[in-house]
Design an enzyme around this catalytic site. Sequence first.
Site, PDB file in Angstrom:
ATOM      1  N   GLY A  93       5.519  -0.712  41.662  1.00 46.27           N
ATOM      2  CA  GLY A  93       4.991  -0.606  40.297  1.00 46.27           C
ATOM      3  C   GLY A  93       5.753   0.384  39.431  1.00 46.27           C
ATOM      4  O   GLY A  93       5.201   0.938  38.485  1.00 46.27           O
ATOM      5  N   HIS A 100      10.676   9.807  39.012  1.00 52.16           N
ATOM      6  CA  HIS A 100       9.615  10.721  38.576  1.00 52.16           C
ATOM      7  C   HIS A 100       8.523  10.755  39.625  1.00 52.16           C
ATOM      8  O   HIS A 100       8.182   9.742  40.220  1.00 52.16           O
ATOM      9  CB  HIS A 100       9.030  10.307  37.220  1.00 52.16           C
TER      10      HIS A 100
HETATM   11  P1  5GP Z   1       5.617   4.448  36.764  1.00 53.58           P
HETATM   12  O1  5GP Z   1       4.737   3.248  36.691  1.00 53.58           O
HETATM   13  O2  5GP Z   1       7.039   4.145  36.372  1.00 53.58           O
HETATM   14  O3  5GP Z   1       5.521   5.160  38.077  1.00 53.58           O
HETATM   15  O4  5GP Z   1       5.009   5.487  35.731  1.00 53.58           O
HETATM   16  C1  5GP Z   1       5.488   5.668  34.431  1.00 53.58           C
HETATM   17  C2  5GP Z   1       4.551   6.659  33.778  1.00 53.58           C
HETATM   18  O5  5GP Z   1       5.204   7.169  32.632  1.00 53.58           O
HETATM   19  C3  5GP Z   1       3.224   6.060  33.308  1.00 53.58           C
HETATM   20  O6  5GP Z   1       2.146   6.792  33.899  1.00 53.58           O
HETATM   21  C4  5GP Z   1       3.277   6.205  31.792  1.00 53.58           C
HETATM   22  O7  5GP Z   1       1.999   6.526  31.234  1.00 53.58           O
HETATM   23  C5  5GP Z   1       4.281   7.325  31.597  1.00 53.58           C
HETATM   24  N1  5GP Z   1       5.050   7.255  30.366  1.00 53.58           N
HETATM   25  C6  5GP Z   1       5.763   6.184  29.922  1.00 53.58           C
HETATM   26  N2  5GP Z   1       6.376   6.483  28.760  1.00 53.58           N
HETATM   27  C7  5GP Z   1       6.050   7.773  28.478  1.00 53.58           C
HETATM   28  C8  5GP Z   1       6.401   8.654  27.401  1.00 53.58           C
HETATM   29  O8  5GP Z   1       7.130   8.298  26.477  1.00 53.58           O
HETATM   30  N3  5GP Z   1       5.883   9.914  27.441  1.00 53.58           N
HETATM   31  C9  5GP Z   1       5.086  10.339  28.455  1.00 53.58           C
HETATM   32  N4  5GP Z   1       4.610  11.597  28.386  1.00 53.58           N
HETATM   33  N5  5GP Z   1       4.733   9.537  29.484  1.00 53.58           N
HETATM   34  C10 5GP Z   1       5.209   8.266  29.494  1.00 53.58           C
END
Ligand code: 5GP
Length: 113
Positions: A93, A100
Amino acid sequence: MDDCIFCRIAAKVIPSDIVLEDDDFVAFRDAQPKALQHVLVVPREHIASLNDLEHRPEGMGDALMRFIVKLAKELGIDESGYRALTNVGPDGGQEVQHLHFHVLGGENLGDVR
Ligand code: 5GP
Ligand code: ZN
């Protein structure tokens, strides 16, 4: 990478709520928090996912884990407990293609799926 949102956040080209930073890592609050405390930890350097860590200098993973512990202490959730996880690839996901770790806490998080 110019088109990577987390590179841009780490470089402060895009504003975010930064909680902790050092020369190598930045921690900022997730835009859509899934817990009372939900912070993302990213390396300043663009690394696509955990899979790419093997191509980086030895010790970087250790430094990343130590930074997460420091963050947990900074957030005051080191004793109450927290969860640190990274999503990798489609089945994991992963939406943003820059490594990160999610650090979640401040409440009981329940079971991991
Ligand atoms: P992934 O699904 O890739 O593990 O998580 C991506 C995370 O990044 C999500 O929880 C989403 O809310 C966060 N996210 C995406 N774009 C941004 C952004 O521009 N700023 C911040 N602070 N969080 C973001
Ligand atoms: Zn990036």
